[in-house]
Design an enzyme around this catalytic site. Structure first.
Site, PDB file in Angstrom:
ATOM      1  N   ARG A  90      -2.428  -2.163  -3.564  1.00 35.70           N
ATOM      2  CA  ARG A  90      -3.634  -1.381  -3.355  1.00 35.70           C
ATOM      3  C   ARG A  90      -3.546  -0.147  -4.256  1.00 35.70           C
ATOM      4  O   ARG A  90      -2.563   0.584  -4.205  1.00 35.70           O
ATOM      5  CB  ARG A  90      -3.733  -0.938  -1.900  1.00 35.70           C
ATOM      6  CG  ARG A  90      -4.919  -0.052  -1.672  1.00 35.70           C
ATOM      7  CD  ARG A  90      -4.909   0.530  -0.298  1.00 35.70           C
ATOM      8  NE  ARG A  90      -6.065   1.390  -0.163  1.00 35.70           N
ATOM      9  CZ  ARG A  90      -6.136   2.388   0.701  1.00 35.70           C
ATOM     10  NH1 ARG A  90      -5.136   2.639   1.504  1.00 35.70           N
ATOM     11  NH2 ARG A  90      -7.217   3.129   0.772  1.00 35.70           N
ATOM     12  N   ASN A 124       0.874  -1.172   0.000  1.00 32.64           N
ATOM     13  CA  ASN A 124       0.000   0.000   0.000  1.00 32.64           C
ATOM     14  C   ASN A 124       0.916   1.229   0.000  1.00 32.64           C
ATOM     15  O   ASN A 124       1.461   1.592   1.044  1.00 32.64           O
ATOM     16  CB  ASN A 124      -0.880  -0.054   1.256  1.00 32.64           C
ATOM     17  CG  ASN A 124      -1.826   1.123   1.344  1.00 32.64           C
ATOM     18  OD1 ASN A 124      -1.802   2.025   0.496  1.00 32.64           O
ATOM     19  ND2 ASN A 124      -2.650   1.124   2.370  1.00 32.64           N
ATOM     20  N   ASN A 178     -13.666  -0.764  17.665  1.00 26.82           N
ATOM     21  CA  ASN A 178     -13.213  -0.596  19.052  1.00 26.82           C
ATOM     22  C   ASN A 178     -14.088   0.263  19.951  1.00 26.82           C
ATOM     23  O   ASN A 178     -14.020   0.132  21.167  1.00 26.82           O
ATOM     24  CB  ASN A 178     -11.813   0.039  19.043  1.00 26.82           C
ATOM     25  CG  ASN A 178     -10.787  -0.882  18.433  1.00 26.82           C
ATOM     26  OD1 ASN A 178     -10.577  -1.985  18.914  1.00 26.82           O
ATOM     27  ND2 ASN A 178     -10.166  -0.444  17.360  1.00 26.82           N
ATOM     28  N   HIS A 216     -12.691   2.834   0.121  1.00 24.28           N
ATOM     29  CA  HIS A 216     -12.702   1.743   1.113  1.00 24.28           C
ATOM     30  C   HIS A 216     -13.396   0.489   0.549  1.00 24.28           C
ATOM     31  O   HIS A 216     -13.889  -0.337   1.313  1.00 24.28           O
ATOM     32  CB  HIS A 216     -13.478   2.128   2.398  1.00 24.28           C
ATOM     33  CG  HIS A 216     -12.886   3.244   3.182  1.00 24.28           C
ATOM     34  ND1 HIS A 216     -13.670   4.235   3.742  1.00 24.28           N
ATOM     35  CD2 HIS A 216     -11.628   3.518   3.535  1.00 24.28           C
ATOM     36  CE1 HIS A 216     -12.898   5.092   4.392  1.00 24.28           C
ATOM     37  NE2 HIS A 216     -11.649   4.675   4.282  1.00 24.28           N
ATOM     38  N   GLU A 233      -8.074  -5.444   5.067  1.00 32.13           N
ATOM     39  CA  GLU A 233      -7.916  -5.096   3.659  1.00 32.13           C
ATOM     40  C   GLU A 233      -6.738  -5.829   3.027  1.00 32.13           C
ATOM     41  O   GLU A 233      -6.796  -6.216   1.862  1.00 32.13           O
ATOM     42  CB  GLU A 233      -7.754  -3.571   3.526  1.00 32.13           C
ATOM     43  CG  GLU A 233      -9.080  -2.861   3.769  1.00 32.13           C
ATOM     44  CD  GLU A 233      -8.941  -1.370   3.995  1.00 32.13           C
ATOM     45  OE1 GLU A 233      -8.542  -0.989   5.111  1.00 32.13           O
ATOM     46  OE2 GLU A 233      -9.254  -0.590   3.098  1.00 32.13           O
ATOM     47  N   ARG A 242     -11.816  15.260   8.167  1.00 31.49           N
ATOM     48  CA  ARG A 242     -12.557  15.715   6.977  1.00 31.49           C
ATOM     49  C   ARG A 242     -13.975  16.137   7.377  1.00 31.49           C
ATOM     50  O   ARG A 242     -14.587  15.506   8.245  1.00 31.49           O
ATOM     51  CB  ARG A 242     -12.664  14.598   5.939  1.00 31.49           C
ATOM     52  CG  ARG A 242     -11.337  14.192   5.336  1.00 31.49           C
ATOM     53  CD  ARG A 242     -11.561  13.253   4.151  1.00 31.49           C
ATOM     54  NE  ARG A 242     -10.320  12.633   3.738  1.00 31.49           N
ATOM     55  CZ  ARG A 242     -10.093  11.321   3.790  1.00 31.49           C
ATOM     56  NH1 ARG A 242     -11.018  10.489   4.232  1.00 31.49           N
ATOM     57  NH2 ARG A 242      -8.938  10.835   3.379  1.00 31.49           N
TER      58      ARG A 242
END
Ligand code: ADP
Length: 401
Positions: A90, A7, A335, A179, A384, A240
């Site tokens: 990725r 990645n 979590n 995602h 992922e 964001r």
């Protein structure tokens, strides 16, 4: 077969070597500060993490150090490059061109480059990683796994913006979503855990990490997702802003005497729960601690975040004309039991019976709804890298993952 999953960012590179038969991670790590000075952290499965500072002018040196670490006599996990069966990269943006993962060849690289405009920070870095790997391992097959591909099944009514049509024709300006590897992995896993066929379920996936997005997966296909042309749209995130009135951009530019790109930096890096909490933190652990200590800005940020996710869940239940299961994943989703409670407390009308006790899990697969809940709630840690490794194996062996 061992799969090296990469990645690549502009100055960092995360890697995992995964044994595709056992699905065990043999080693993983990260190269940071590529092009600045250079640091590699490497953790084999059977020993502690080690961090070494090395000069890394480009991604080629970084990947060379990764390979050296993997083959190191003392802490390595393989003896030679022959033990790397394939590399899975990725890639962030596949535009409309890529609806699934592909084996990388020159044509694929050119098509990825064509998507650079859509992801100017990410795609060039992904290509740097691909080129560096090809240089160092010319005979190893490589696959590109796109963040956007899973969402390519969305119908036009979900991906078109209310803008002049020519922008779509000229620039392919539309919703893409991100995602995707996580949404795909987690929605499939939910079906397995529920013992139901994937193509019979209406699933909402809440990928809540530092970046956050929701997807509506109907009968095994993504029909809507909250991120848009870029990852800025949708939920309020770590830093964001998510959905806002577009006029705010001009308003801030005028009032604060900023240019467009400065305002965009504010929206991407200084907003979200970080900005809302008066720059306290983008980390939900810090925000809850501050909330407990009576910090009202942290409390408002957390409450707004949960409310925002609840509203999206409601709209996706409407989009699919129902929902069977809602899955929480990524750093916050896996979590943070208080966030899950905050979200689920607002959506009982959907037929959800939330199990407060079962919800007290962290980072493991669990059902967090009551047995008689019409809509099932699940926590599923995303993976992922494993999903990329599976896709890569499937591609090089000619099967679909
Ligand atoms: P990304 O991949 O988008 O960087 P992650 O999925 O790794 O993000 O999520 C990171 C975020 O998860 C952290 O910023 C933090 O807010 C949250 N997080 C991690 N662990 C916990 C925890 N134990 N409790 C609450 N939030 C957590």
């Amino acid at each position: 077969m061992n799969i090296l999953v990469l990645n690549c960012g502009s100055s960092s590179l995360k890697f995992q070597l995964i044994d595709s038969e056992s699905e065990n991670v043999l080693a993983k790590g990260i190269c940071e500060r590529i092009g600045i000075d250079g640091r590699i952290s490497y953790a084999p499965y059977n020993s502690d993490k080690e961090t070494v500072f090395k000069d890394m002018p480009t991604h080629t040196e970084a990947i060379q150090y990764v390979l050296d670490a993997l083959m190191n006599e003392k802490s390595g996990v393989i003896k030679s490059l022959k033990e790397v069966g394939a590399v899975g990269h990725r890639v962030v943006h596949g535009g409309e061109k890529f609806t699934s993962s592909v084996i990388i060849d020159e044509e694929v690289k050119a098509a990825i480059e064509e998507c650079n405009d859509l992801a100017p920070l990410h795609n060039p870095a992904n290509l740097l990683g691909i080129n560096a790997c090809q240089k160092l391992m010319p005979d190893v097959p490589m696959a590109a796994v796109f963040d956007t591909a899973f969402h390519q099944t969305m119908p036009p009514k979900a991906y078109m913006y209310g803008l002049p049509y020519e922008y779509y024709e000229k620039y392919r300006l539309r919703r893409y979503g991100f995602h995707g590897t996580s949404h795909s992995y987690v929605s499939k896993r939910a079906a397995q855990l529920l013992g139901k066929p994937y193509d019979e379920l209406k699933t909402i996936v809440c990928h809540l990490g530092n970046g956050a997005s929701l997807s509506a997966v109907k009968y095994g296909k993504c029909v809507d997702t909250s991120m848009g042309l870029t990852p800025l749209e949708g939920l309020i995130m770590g830093t964001r802003c998510g959905d806002i009135d577009p006029s705010i951009i001009e308003f801030i530019a005028n009032k604060e005497n900023m240019g467009i790109s400065e305002v965009m930096t504010v929206l991407n890096k200084e907003s979200g729960v970080y900005g809302m909490s008066k720059r306290l933190s983008s980390d939900f652990r810090d925000l809850w601690k501050a909330e407990e200590e009576g910090n009202r800005y942290a409390a408002i940020a957390l409450e707004t975040f949960c409310y925002n996710v609840s509203k999206y869940i409601g709209s996706y239940a409407a989009a699919m004309n129902g929902v069977d299961d809602i899955v929480f994943t990524a750093g916050v989703g896996e979590n943070d039991f208080r966030v899950r409670e905050g979200i689920c407390g607002n959506i009982e009308y959907l037929g959800i019976k939330f199990d407060k006790e079962a919800n007290k899990v962290r980072g493991e697969e669990a059902v967090i709804s009551m047995p008689d809940s019409k809509v099932k709630l699940l926590v599923i840690p995303t993976n992922e890298e494993l999903a990329i490794a599976r896709e890569t194996v499937a591609l090089i062996s000619g099967h679909s993952a």
